[in-house]
Design a protein around this motif. Structure first.
Motif, PDB file in Angstrom:
ATOM      1  N   VAL A 235      23.637  -3.861   8.035  1.00  0.00           N
ATOM      2  CA  VAL A 235      22.230  -3.683   7.344  1.00  0.00           C
ATOM      3  C   VAL A 235      21.972  -4.048   5.874  1.00  0.00           C
ATOM      4  O   VAL A 235      21.228  -4.529   5.392  1.00  0.00           O
ATOM      5  N   MET A 236      23.252  -4.029   5.148  1.00  0.00           N
ATOM      6  CA  MET A 236      23.144  -4.462   3.721  1.00  0.00           C
ATOM      7  C   MET A 236      22.929  -5.614   3.709  1.00  0.00           C
ATOM      8  O   MET A 236      22.114  -6.201   2.870  1.00  0.00           O
ATOM      9  N   THR A 237      23.461  -6.513   4.472  1.00  0.00           N
ATOM     10  CA  THR A 237      23.310  -8.063   4.781  1.00  0.00           C
ATOM     11  C   THR A 237      21.818  -8.134   5.083  1.00  0.00           C
ATOM     12  O   THR A 237      20.990  -9.058   4.313  1.00  0.00           O
ATOM     13  N   LYS A 238      21.254  -7.665   5.936  1.00  0.00           N
ATOM     14  CA  LYS A 238      19.814  -7.565   6.298  1.00  0.00           C
ATOM     15  C   LYS A 238      19.002  -7.226   5.102  1.00  0.00           C
ATOM     16  O   LYS A 238      17.531  -7.630   4.971  1.00  0.00           O
ATOM     17  N   LEU A 239      19.294  -6.324   4.445  1.00  0.00           N
ATOM     18  CA  LEU A 239      18.597  -5.750   3.164  1.00  0.00           C
ATOM     19  C   LEU A 239      18.671  -6.785   2.042  1.00  0.00           C
ATOM     20  O   LEU A 239      17.794  -6.850   1.136  1.00  0.00           O
ATOM     21  N   GLY A 240      19.499  -7.754   2.252  1.00  0.00           N
ATOM     22  CA  GLY A 240      19.915  -8.737   1.120  1.00  0.00           C
ATOM     23  C   GLY A 240      20.397  -8.104  -0.141  1.00  0.00           C
ATOM     24  O   GLY A 240      20.536  -8.723  -1.375  1.00  0.00           O
TER      25      GLY A 240
END
Length: 117
Positions: A48-53
């Motif tokens: 999710v951190m990656t998806k949040l950028g």
């Protein structure tokens, strides 16, 4: 890409309730995860951190929480330690988090999450 949307929801949070209401009004498949009871794993947090950028867990920690201060997280740079704290103390996670496909957004303000669609 799937039309499925997930919200990491805390029913005690007004912004989370407002965001959930917006998503329900929008329609479509919605998975509501009460993450305070169904805590995410470190792998889920990384995804999710990656998806949040975001490049660091510091970007979505609730810095006003007592746990943040008591655990001394401000001074910690080790991402694994930060993510581990987020799994053990999920109230540290900025909320609500809305995940749609390969993107995610924090609902602050709630209307912001509509940009995912």
């Amino acid at each position: 890409m799937t039309d499925s949307t997930t919200i990491w929801h805390n029913p005690r949070c007004s912004k989370s309730r407002q965001t959930l209401a917006l998503l329900e009004a929008r329609g479509g498949e919605l998975d509501v995860r009460e993450y305070m009871d169904d805590m995410p794993s470190i792998d889920e947090l990384k995804d999710v951190m990656t998806k949040l950028g975001f490049t660091s867990a510091h970007e979505w920690l609730r810095k006003n929480e007592a746990d943040y201060r008591e655990l001394g997280l401000k001074a910690i740079e080790d991402e694994e330690v930060l993510l581990d704290a987020m799994t053990k103390y999920p109230r540290l996670i900025e909320r609500p988090v809305v995940i749609h496909g390969d993107k995610a957004m924090i609902g602050r303000p709630p209307e912001q999450v509509l940009e995912l669609f």
